[in-house]
Motif scaffolding. Structure first.
Motif, PDB file in Angstrom:
ATOM      1  N   GLY A 504       0.757  -1.172   0.134  1.00 44.05           N
ATOM      2  CA  GLY A 504       0.007   0.042   0.072  1.00 44.05           C
ATOM      3  C   GLY A 504       0.869   1.184  -0.036  1.00 44.05           C
ATOM      4  N   TYR A 505       2.144   1.130  -0.045  1.00 42.34           N
ATOM      5  CA  TYR A 505       3.106   2.356  -0.066  1.00 42.34           C
ATOM      6  C   TYR A 505       4.041   2.232  -1.246  1.00 42.34           C
ATOM      7  CZ  TYR A 505       1.430   3.460   4.602  1.00 42.34           C
ATOM      8  OH  TYR A 505       0.482   4.083   5.729  1.00 42.34           O
ATOM      9  N   ARG A 506       4.606   3.337  -1.728  1.00 44.43           N
ATOM     10  CA  ARG A 506       5.572   3.206  -2.682  1.00 44.43           C
ATOM     11  C   ARG A 506       6.758   3.045  -2.003  1.00 44.43           C
ATOM     12  NH1 ARG A 506       4.177   7.575  -5.091  1.00 44.43           N
ATOM     13  NH2 ARG A 506       3.302   6.730  -6.994  1.00 44.43           N
ATOM     14  N   THR A 507       7.780   2.259  -2.535  1.00 47.80           N
ATOM     15  CA  THR A 507       8.905   1.748  -1.931  1.00 47.80           C
ATOM     16  C   THR A 507       9.818   3.294  -1.967  1.00 47.80           C
ATOM     17  OG1 THR A 507       8.793  -0.393  -2.612  1.00 47.80           O
ATOM     18  CG2 THR A 507      11.042   0.294  -2.076  1.00 47.80           C
ATOM     19  N   SER A 508      10.740   3.184  -0.608  1.00 48.32           N
ATOM     20  CA  SER A 508      11.380   4.478  -0.992  1.00 48.32           C
ATOM     21  C   SER A 508      12.835   3.807  -0.521  1.00 48.32           C
ATOM     22  CB  SER A 508      11.043   5.390   0.320  1.00 48.32           C
ATOM     23  OG  SER A 508       9.905   6.044   0.163  1.00 48.32           O
ATOM     24  N   SER A 509      13.878   4.501  -0.890  1.00 46.32           N
ATOM     25  CA  SER A 509      15.131   3.803  -0.855  1.00 46.32           C
ATOM     26  C   SER A 509      16.301   5.135  -0.525  1.00 46.32           C
ATOM     27  CB  SER A 509      15.755   3.135  -2.224  1.00 46.32           C
ATOM     28  OG  SER A 509      14.989   2.155  -2.573  1.00 46.32           O
ATOM     29  N   ALA A 510      17.381   4.689   0.287  1.00 47.88           N
ATOM     30  CA  ALA A 510      18.433   5.541   0.571  1.00 47.88           C
ATOM     31  C   ALA A 510      19.655   4.829   0.261  1.00 47.88           C
ATOM     32  CB  ALA A 510      18.292   6.468   1.629  1.00 47.88           C
ATOM     33  N   THR A 511      20.891   5.474   0.263  1.00 46.17           N
ATOM     34  CA  THR A 511      22.142   5.212   0.267  1.00 46.17           C
ATOM     35  C   THR A 511      22.974   5.563   1.310  1.00 46.17           C
ATOM     36  OG1 THR A 511      22.989   6.495  -1.066  1.00 46.17           O
ATOM     37  CG2 THR A 511      21.908   4.537  -2.347  1.00 46.17           C
ATOM     38  N   ALA A 512      23.875   4.548   1.886  1.00 47.70           N
ATOM     39  CA  ALA A 512      25.008   4.912   2.885  1.00 47.70           C
ATOM     40  C   ALA A 512      26.249   4.535   2.295  1.00 47.70           C
ATOM     41  CB  ALA A 512      24.525   4.291   3.944  1.00 47.70           C
ATOM     42  N   SER A 513      27.448   5.225   2.521  1.00 43.90           N
ATOM     43  CA  SER A 513      28.559   4.622   1.999  1.00 43.90           C
ATOM     44  C   SER A 513      29.711   4.538   3.265  1.00 43.90           C
ATOM     45  CB  SER A 513      29.345   5.776   0.951  1.00 43.90           C
ATOM     46  OG  SER A 513      28.469   5.643   0.050  1.00 43.90           O
ATOM     47  N   GLY A 514      30.631   3.492   3.077  1.00 46.91           N
ATOM     48  CA  GLY A 514      31.615   3.453   4.275  1.00 46.91           C
ATOM     49  C   GLY A 514      32.633   2.821   3.789  1.00 46.91           C
ATOM     50  N   ARG A 515      33.887   2.544   4.563  1.00 45.83           N
ATOM     51  CA  ARG A 515      34.989   2.001   4.069  1.00 45.83           C
ATOM     52  C   ARG A 515      35.513   0.887   5.133  1.00 45.83           C
ATOM     53  NH1 ARG A 515      39.223   4.525   2.484  1.00 45.83           N
ATOM     54  NH2 ARG A 515      38.479   6.381   1.924  1.00 45.83           N
ATOM     55  N   ALA A 516      36.115   0.173   4.867  1.00 45.89           N
ATOM     56  CA  ALA A 516      36.706  -1.016   5.904  1.00 45.89           C
ATOM     57  C   ALA A 516      38.096  -0.574   6.440  1.00 45.89           C
ATOM     58  CB  ALA A 516      37.064  -2.261   5.192  1.00 45.89           C
ATOM     59  N   GLN A 517      38.139  -0.845   7.700  1.00 47.54           N
ATOM     60  CA  GLN A 517      39.525  -0.469   8.575  1.00 47.54           C
ATOM     61  C   GLN A 517      40.684  -0.467   7.492  1.00 47.54           C
ATOM     62  OE1 GLN A 517      39.393  -2.680  12.009  1.00 47.54           O
ATOM     63  NE2 GLN A 517      38.073  -1.468  13.118  1.00 47.54           N
ATOM     64  N   ASP A 518      41.642   0.339   7.869  1.00 49.54           N
ATOM     65  CA  ASP A 518      43.208   0.296   7.448  1.00 49.54           C
ATOM     66  C   ASP A 518      43.537  -1.092   7.817  1.00 49.54           C
ATOM     67  OD1 ASP A 518      42.849   2.469   5.864  1.00 49.54           O
ATOM     68  OD2 ASP A 518      43.721   3.656   7.748  1.00 49.54           O
ATOM     69  N   ALA A 519      44.616  -1.536   6.867  1.00 48.38           N
ATOM     70  CA  ALA A 519      45.723  -2.686   7.371  1.00 48.38           C
ATOM     71  C   ALA A 519      46.315  -2.400   8.880  1.00 48.38           C
ATOM     72  CB  ALA A 519      46.575  -3.270   6.413  1.00 48.38           C
ATOM     73  N   THR A 520      46.593  -3.632   9.322  1.00 50.44           N
ATOM     74  CA  THR A 520      47.153  -3.436  10.670  1.00 50.44           C
ATOM     75  C   THR A 520      48.607  -2.860  10.531  1.00 50.44           C
ATOM     76  OG1 THR A 520      46.118  -5.323  11.671  1.00 50.44           O
ATOM     77  CG2 THR A 520      48.152  -4.675  12.952  1.00 50.44           C
ATOM     78  N   THR A 521      49.001  -1.716  11.569  1.00 48.57           N
ATOM     79  CA  THR A 521      50.321  -1.068  11.304  1.00 48.57           C
ATOM     80  C   THR A 521      51.349  -1.810  12.303  1.00 48.57           C
ATOM     81  OG1 THR A 521      49.308   1.021  10.820  1.00 48.57           O
ATOM     82  CG2 THR A 521      51.480   1.072  11.751  1.00 48.57           C
ATOM     83  N   THR A 522      52.516  -2.105  11.904  1.00 44.59           N
ATOM     84  CA  THR A 522      53.649  -2.703  12.458  1.00 44.59           C
ATOM     85  C   THR A 522      54.875  -1.847  12.543  1.00 44.59           C
ATOM     86  OG1 THR A 522      54.547  -3.769  10.727  1.00 44.59           O
ATOM     87  CG2 THR A 522      52.880  -5.037  12.154  1.00 44.59           C
ATOM     88  N   THR A 523      55.646  -1.676  13.575  1.00 48.32           N
ATOM     89  CA  THR A 523      56.886  -1.158  13.849  1.00 48.32           C
ATOM     90  C   THR A 523      58.066  -2.142  13.644  1.00 48.32           C
ATOM     91  OG1 THR A 523      55.616   0.366  15.310  1.00 48.32           O
ATOM     92  CG2 THR A 523      58.059   0.307  15.424  1.00 48.32           C
ATOM     93  N   THR A 524      59.332  -1.772  12.824  1.00 47.88           N
ATOM     94  CA  THR A 524      60.144  -2.714  12.543  1.00 47.88           C
ATOM     95  C   THR A 524      61.415  -1.800  12.905  1.00 47.88           C
ATOM     96  OG1 THR A 524      59.219  -3.650  10.822  1.00 47.88           O
ATOM     97  CG2 THR A 524      61.323  -4.006  10.712  1.00 47.88           C
ATOM     98  N   ALA A 525      62.663  -2.355  13.653  1.00 43.13           N
ATOM     99  CA  ALA A 525      63.618  -1.679  14.106  1.00 43.13           C
ATOM    100  C   ALA A 525      64.751  -1.865  12.951  1.00 43.13           C
ATOM    101  CB  ALA A 525      64.152  -2.218  15.441  1.00 43.13           C
ATOM    102  N   VAL A 526      65.612  -0.923  12.985  1.00 43.30           N
ATOM    103  CA  VAL A 526      66.668  -1.045  11.822  1.00 43.30           C
ATOM    104  C   VAL A 526      67.802  -0.776  12.624  1.00 43.30           C
ATOM    105  CG1 VAL A 526      65.171  -0.587   9.849  1.00 43.30           C
ATOM    106  CG2 VAL A 526      66.406   1.287  11.059  1.00 43.30           C
ATOM    107  N   PRO A 527      68.868  -0.998  12.018  1.00 41.68           N
ATOM    108  CA  PRO A 527      70.216  -0.854  12.790  1.00 41.68           C
ATOM    109  C   PRO A 527      70.587   0.885  13.043  1.00 41.68           C
ATOM    110  CG  PRO A 527      70.679  -2.568  11.154  1.00 41.68           C
ATOM    111  CD  PRO A 527      69.288  -1.949  11.007  1.00 41.68           C
ATOM    112  N   ALA A 528      71.212   1.280  14.031  1.00 43.18           N
ATOM    113  CA  ALA A 528      71.344   2.843  14.114  1.00 43.18           C
ATOM    114  C   ALA A 528      72.420   3.115  12.708  1.00 43.18           C
ATOM    115  CB  ALA A 528      72.349   3.000  15.461  1.00 43.18           C
ATOM    116  N   GLY A 529      72.040   4.455  12.717  1.00 41.63           N
ATOM    117  CA  GLY A 529      72.821   4.860  11.345  1.00 41.63           C
ATOM    118  C   GLY A 529      72.274   4.692  10.150  1.00 41.63           C
ATOM    119  N   GLY A 530      71.165   3.981  10.013  1.00 40.35           N
ATOM    120  CA  GLY A 530      70.547   3.626   8.769  1.00 40.35           C
ATOM    121  C   GLY A 530      69.853   4.882   8.240  1.00 40.35           C
TER     122      GLY A 530
END
Length: 753
Positions: A504-530
């Motif tokens: 008995g009603y006309r269908t109504s629609s709307a949209t929503a946008s989003g994104r997935a999380q970024d990839a996991t961040t890691t920390t890597t040590a390198v030798p002094a003076g690099g």
């Protein structure tokens, strides 16, 4: 033999045998399974000698029904009596012939009423499709169209001889030919083209004489001919005589449904004869005299017309029972020929509802149901036949279905169910209105997850049902107003369409946008003076120097991208923005914009509009900001934008300057949000550039958001302080290298002096 006696003998053989043969063919078309309890009843129709009535027997109860007549009360000449009957293949009409009276009669088997036809004949045969009647009358032959009783063709018999044709004749199984016996003078069977009435050939043989009737086998190609010498057999495929069954003389005949057996009456008894070899298998002590015989459609009983009524032979054991003619006015009417008509009961329908309302753009189903207490319909029709746009009527179910696309005032339709037994109708009124709109779904902010995002329908209601779908290969599900999107890679984006549906009603629609999380961040040590940069394909980072260690932050992500294209669309009048600075222009006026940096993303915002920018390397990792906090990209990178505060469902353009290039056009969702990843050309010119996002704000103003960026690698990856720390020792070393040797030379020179 006297001429009267000869005529009576011919008349007896022709009328009784011929029409009985027609009756014998009927069970093939009407035969049903004996186990079918719902099979319609079969009635036997006996023509009367005095021409006034057809008597009716209900074969299910083996009792008399109501006789039909009086056809023509004023006529009592027995020679002009209606001695022959024939029946159509649908079982809806029994036709009572008249040899010299003014009109044949058509009996409606459903109602027991009759109407007179504008033609007469001594014998009649109905075409297989029930559309035409073939009629023989004295030396004339006719083909009538039954829908309007018009003549299709009319021909004379050879020699124009009266009584040259007899009282029964057969049609081939394919209805292409009719076989007319010519007893009087020519002693042959004429084969006529059913389409034109022309004579194809004439068949005769010295083995037989005086053919008086023809009957077609219900199956195969046999045409049986009653003669003075027995039953002659003609093959209708070749129109040749094949053999003679030497059983008695011309006699009334009935043929079994499988075509394997003949039932023949010689006046004093009835014989069952095997067609293949002419063997007499059974003899029944029933004296038919001039009466005819006919089999019931199931082949269980043989009905034989006698001088006092009808004898009923149960073929399984030979038991014989009898019915005495019913009394009629003006006098008791003795029967002559007999045919079997299986009445197909007319439908009797009613609709579950008399009216209903449908709504534009809403699929209709179950507007009504149809109940039927009569015979099974073979088709349905509707009047008027034009329905509201988008709707259709099924002739097999009688139902209206579809999705109306336009309104229509209340219209009353007549729905009719039809079968060969007649029709039944009921009415239904349908109104098509323009319905109210269902509420447009509104949403909460999206929350990113590792494989997608979630949000809720803010105005969710149990009064509506909701459907969801997602772009970019994501999977969207919902439960009680909570929407979950999954199936995205890290940083992947998707737009979800949510539709609210209610009858008995006309269908109504709307949209929503989003994104997935970024990839996991890691920390890597390198030798002094690099040097603070991890080499290798797909590694980028931000370096900091300090005592003992350098750390590199690496973020990896797989994203969907949009290839950069060049366009001729006029570029917007973009504001100047130095690397790292942001500018917002509202309706042509620059507005101070805030610029914030979080997790290697730069956000520019003011006046309710904001856009977040970040780079994505070719391996999917987030491109870190350079040492000055600038967004620095190289050819082949992608840029990710996420904007809010734009007008809902409107296009937003993403440009790159200095040389204007339209990177993408993105449609904002129902909340005014845009999310997109855009792949950049691998041929970008190094130097300072600007990203410009051009759209309409939620407030309806023209909005341009600009961010200054840099294309090209950072030369060392060191900060200004780091550069000074390296440059000062080098400068001191150069100075020492120049000053100290000069001083030493001077001292040596003085010492020599």
């Amino acid at each position: 033999m006297s001429s009267v006696s000869s005529f009576r003998r011919i008349f007896l053989a022709a009328t009784v045998l011929g029409v009985s043969a027609l009756a014998a063919a009927i069970p093939v078309a009407m035969k049903s399974s004996p186990a079918d309890a719902a099979a319609p009843p079969t009635y036997a129709y006996l023509s009367s000698e005095n021409g006034h009535f057809s008597h009716v027997v209900n074969t299910s109860t083996q009792s008399w029904g109501t006789s039909v007549g009086d056809f023509q009360p004023s006529q009592n000449n027995w020679r002009c009596n209606r001695m022959t009957n024939t029946v159509n293949n649908a079982g809806t009409k029994v036709y009572n012939a008249a040899s010299c009276q003014g009109n044949a009669a058509a009996i409606d088997t459903a109602t027991g009423t009759f109407s007179l036809l504008p033609f007469v004949g001594t014998a009649m045969t109905v075409s297989k499709d029930d559309q035409f009647m073939y009629v023989v009358r004295s030396y004339e032959r006719f083909k009538f169209k039954l829908s309007d009783n018009s003549i299709v063709w009319q021909v004379l018999s050879p020699g124009y001889r009266p009584w040259a044709t007899q009282y029964a004749f057969a049609a081939s199984q394919d209805d292409s030919k009719i076989y007319v016996p010519m007893q009087d003078r020519f002693q042959n069977v004429g084969v006529l083209d059913a389409a034109t009435g022309s004579t194809i050939t004439e068949i005769s043989n010295a083995a037989w004489s005086s053919p008086s009737w023809t009957v077609a086998s219900p199956v195969g190609t046999n045409i049986f001919v009653g003669t003075n010498n027995g039953i002659a057999i003609i093959d209708s495929s070749t129109d040749t005589y094949t053999r003679l069954i030497p059983v008695g003389a011309a006699a009334p005949a009935a043929v079994s449904a499988d075509g394997n057996f003949l039932y023949l009456s010689n006046g004093s008894n009835i014989k069952k004869v095997r067609v293949s070899d002419g063997t007499v298998l059974d003899t029944y002590a029933v004296g038919c005299g001039e009466g005819g015989i006919a089999l019931t459609p199931d082949g269980d009983y043989l009905y034989a017309v006698t001088g006092s009524g009808v004898s009923i032979i149960r073929l399984s054991d030979g038991n014989i029972s009898s019915l005495t003619y019913p009394s009629t006015t003006p006098n008791t009417s003795v029967g002559r020929t007999i045919v079997m008509a299986t009445r197909v009961e007319a439908p009797s329908i009613s609709l579950s509802r008399s009216s209903a309302t449908a709504n534009v753009d809403n699929a209709v189903s179950g507007l009504y149901s149809i109940s039927n207490t009569g015979g099974t319909p073979t088709s349905y029709s509707i009047s008027p036949s034009t329905l509201a746009a988008g709707l259709s009527f099924s002739t097999s179910t009688g139902l209206i279905t579809g999705t109306p696309t336009a309104t229509r005032a209340a219209t009353t339709y007549t729905i009719t169910a039809t079968n060969v037994g007649r029709s039944s109708s009921d009415t239904f009124s349908l109104t098509v209105t323009d319905p109210p709109d269902a509420p447009t779904p509104t949403f909460s902010a999206t929350t990113s997850t590792s494989s997608g995002f979630t949000f809720s329908i803010s105005n969710y209601s149990n009064n509506y049902s909701y459907s969801v779908s997602a772009t970019n290969g994501a999977i969207a599900t919902h439960s009680a107003g909570n929407v979950t999107v999954s199936g995205l890679a890290a940083s992947g984006t998707s737009t979800v369409t949510v539709s609210a549906v209610r009858s008995g009603y006309r269908t109504s629609s709307a949209t929503a946008s989003g994104r997935a999380q970024d990839a996991t961040t890691t920390t890597t040590a390198v030798p002094a003076g690099g040097n603070g940069v991890t080499s290798g394909a797909g590694a980028t980072g931000t370096s900091t120097s300090g005592a003992g260690a350098t750390t590199t932050t690496v973020a990896r992500s797989t994203v969907s991208t949009t290839t950069t294209t060049t366009t001729t669309i006029p570029a917007p009048d973009a504001p100047t923005a130095n690397p790292g600075s942001g500018v917002l222009v509202i309706d042509g006026k620059e507005t101070t914009a805030s610029v914030t940096r979080t997790n290697n993303r730069v956000t520019v915002g003011a006046a309710g509009v904001s856009v977040t920018f970040n780079g994505i390397a070719q391996d999917g990792t987030i491109v870190p900001l350079d040492s000055e906090g600038n967004l620095r990209l190289t050819g082949g990178n992608s840029v990710s934008i996420e904007g809010t505060g734009f007008a809902a469902n409107q296009d937003v353009e993403v440009w790159m300057f200095s040389t204007p290039q339209l990177l993408a056009t993105v449609k904002a969702d129902s909340s005014g949000k845009v999310v997109e990843n855009i792949k950049l050309s691998s041929m970008l010119e190094e130097g300072n550039h600007r990203f410009v996002v051009d759209g309409t704000s939620a407030a309806g103003a023209d909005a341009l958001v600009a961010l200054g960026v840099i294309v090209g690698y950072e030369s060392s990856g060191l900060s200004t302080t780091g550069k000074l720390l390296i440059a000062l020792p080098i400068a001191l070393a150069i100075i020492i290298g120049l000053v100290i040797p000069t001083t030493l030379r001077r001292r040596k020179k003085l010492a020599r002096v």
